[in-house]
Enzyme design. Structure first.
Site, mmCIF file in Angstrom:
data_model
loop_
_atom_site.group_PDB
_atom_site.id
_atom_site.type_symbol
_atom_site.label_atom_id
_atom_site.label_comp_id
_atom_site.label_asym_id
_atom_site.label_seq_id
_atom_site.Cartn_x
_atom_site.Cartn_y
_atom_site.Cartn_z
ATOM 1 N N LEU A 102 4.633 -0.147 -6.750
ATOM 2 C CA LEU A 102 4.666 -0.683 -5.387
ATOM 3 C C LEU A 102 5.265 -2.082 -5.414
ATOM 4 O O LEU A 102 4.735 -2.980 -6.077
ATOM 5 C CB LEU A 102 3.264 -0.751 -4.782
ATOM 6 C CG LEU A 102 2.502 0.554 -4.519
ATOM 7 C CD1 LEU A 102 1.962 1.154 -5.804
ATOM 8 C CD2 LEU A 102 1.349 0.297 -3.562
ATOM 9 N N GLY A 190 2.053 -6.579 -4.818
ATOM 10 C CA GLY A 190 2.793 -5.944 -5.911
ATOM 11 C C GLY A 190 1.859 -5.288 -6.904
ATOM 12 O O GLY A 190 0.955 -5.932 -7.426
ATOM 13 N N SER A 191 2.047 -4.012 -7.196
ATOM 14 C CA SER A 191 1.065 -3.319 -8.024
ATOM 15 C C SER A 191 1.584 -1.961 -8.468
ATOM 16 O O SER A 191 2.763 -1.642 -8.309
ATOM 17 C CB SER A 191 -0.247 -3.156 -7.255
ATOM 18 O OG SER A 191 0.010 -2.512 -6.007
ATOM 19 N N ARG A 192 0.666 -1.149 -8.993
ATOM 20 C CA ARG A 192 0.995 0.191 -9.464
ATOM 21 C C ARG A 192 -0.224 1.085 -9.245
ATOM 22 O O ARG A 192 -1.364 0.641 -9.347
ATOM 23 C CB ARG A 192 1.361 0.128 -10.951
ATOM 24 C CG ARG A 192 1.556 1.481 -11.625
ATOM 25 C CD ARG A 192 2.151 1.263 -12.997
ATOM 26 N NE ARG A 192 2.095 2.450 -13.827
ATOM 27 C CZ ARG A 192 2.831 2.622 -14.913
ATOM 28 N NH1 ARG A 192 3.670 1.690 -15.285
ATOM 29 N NH2 ARG A 192 2.725 3.719 -15.635
#
Length: 232
Positions: A102, A190-192
């Site tokens: 993301l 911001g990530s996963r």
């Protein structure tokens, strides 16, 4: 997605996690109007960014049974076997993992990929590597969620912090029954999100494909194959 749907997505109400940032930006803008106009512009820009980042649009589930929907918006960066997070105690056997990255431009609300019961939630502190890095699944701060399906199968959803993200919010609790597409939390800036699928699923996505959380079909349970008749 047509232009009208795009506008509706951008103008969607914010997730509750964004309220403190939005209010803070408005406060800075008001103070700037009174004391220093450049500060007002900074406050306004920050407020607009937060309204965009924390947007929480409604999603429509696909009318298909026995499918897994994407747990997050973003880009598929890997589809491969991997060992689920150790803190869940699921052993060393690999499962098919779909990893979604993301960016700051994606909707960051996470959703349940399928209906099931929350069996366990385990938080693991860690690093803040780039969420697109393969090591992020093992080394970064994460929150792992184990879902038990009515069929007895298990699904794992992992919220992973990224290079900028420093806060994982989980809005569900152990023992809670979830429906497919239900909001389960959010990761800031911001990530996963990793999804570990149970044995007997057929992946329907590929690396480089974009996901829409709660709508894109990511995999489906394979049909049970009946045994071949015995010749007499």
């Amino acid at each position: 997605m047509d232009i009208l749907e795009t506008i509706r997505s951008v103008l969607a109400p914010p997730h509750k996690a964004g309220y403190p940032f939005i209010v803070g930006g408005i406060a800075v803008a008001v103070i700037g109007l009174l004391l220093w106009h450049p500060l007002a512009w900074l406050g306004l820009l920050f407020t607009l960014f937060c309204l965009y980042f924390f947007r929480d649009p409604e999603r429509v589930l696909p009318p298909r049974p026995n499918v897994f929907v994407a747990p997050a918006d973003g880009l598929v960066v890997s589809v491969e076997p991997a060992i689920p997070p150790a803190e869940l105690g699921l052993g060393q056997e690999t499962r098919l993992r779909v990893a979604i990255f993301l960016s700051v431009l994606d909707v960051h609300v996470n959703r349940a990929p399928i209906s099931g019961l929350v069996s366990r939630i385990a938080y693991h502190p860690g690093k803040f590597l780039s969420a697109a890095d393969e090591k992020a699944s093992d080394d970064n701060e994460r929150n792992s969620i184990l879902l038990s399906l009515p069929t007895g199968q298990e699904v794992v959803v992992v919220q992973i912090a990224g290079l900028i993200a420093r806060r994982i919010l989980c809005d569900i609790h152990e023992g809670q029954a979830l429906t497919a597409g239900q909001r389960i939390g959010i990761i800031r800036f911001g990530s996963r999100t990793d999804l570990y699928l149970p044995e007997g699923t057929l992946p329907l996505v590929a690396v480089g494909q974009r996901m829409i959380g709660g709508e894109t079909v990511i995999a489906e349970l394979s049909s049970v194959i009946a045994p071949a008749p015995i010749s007499i």
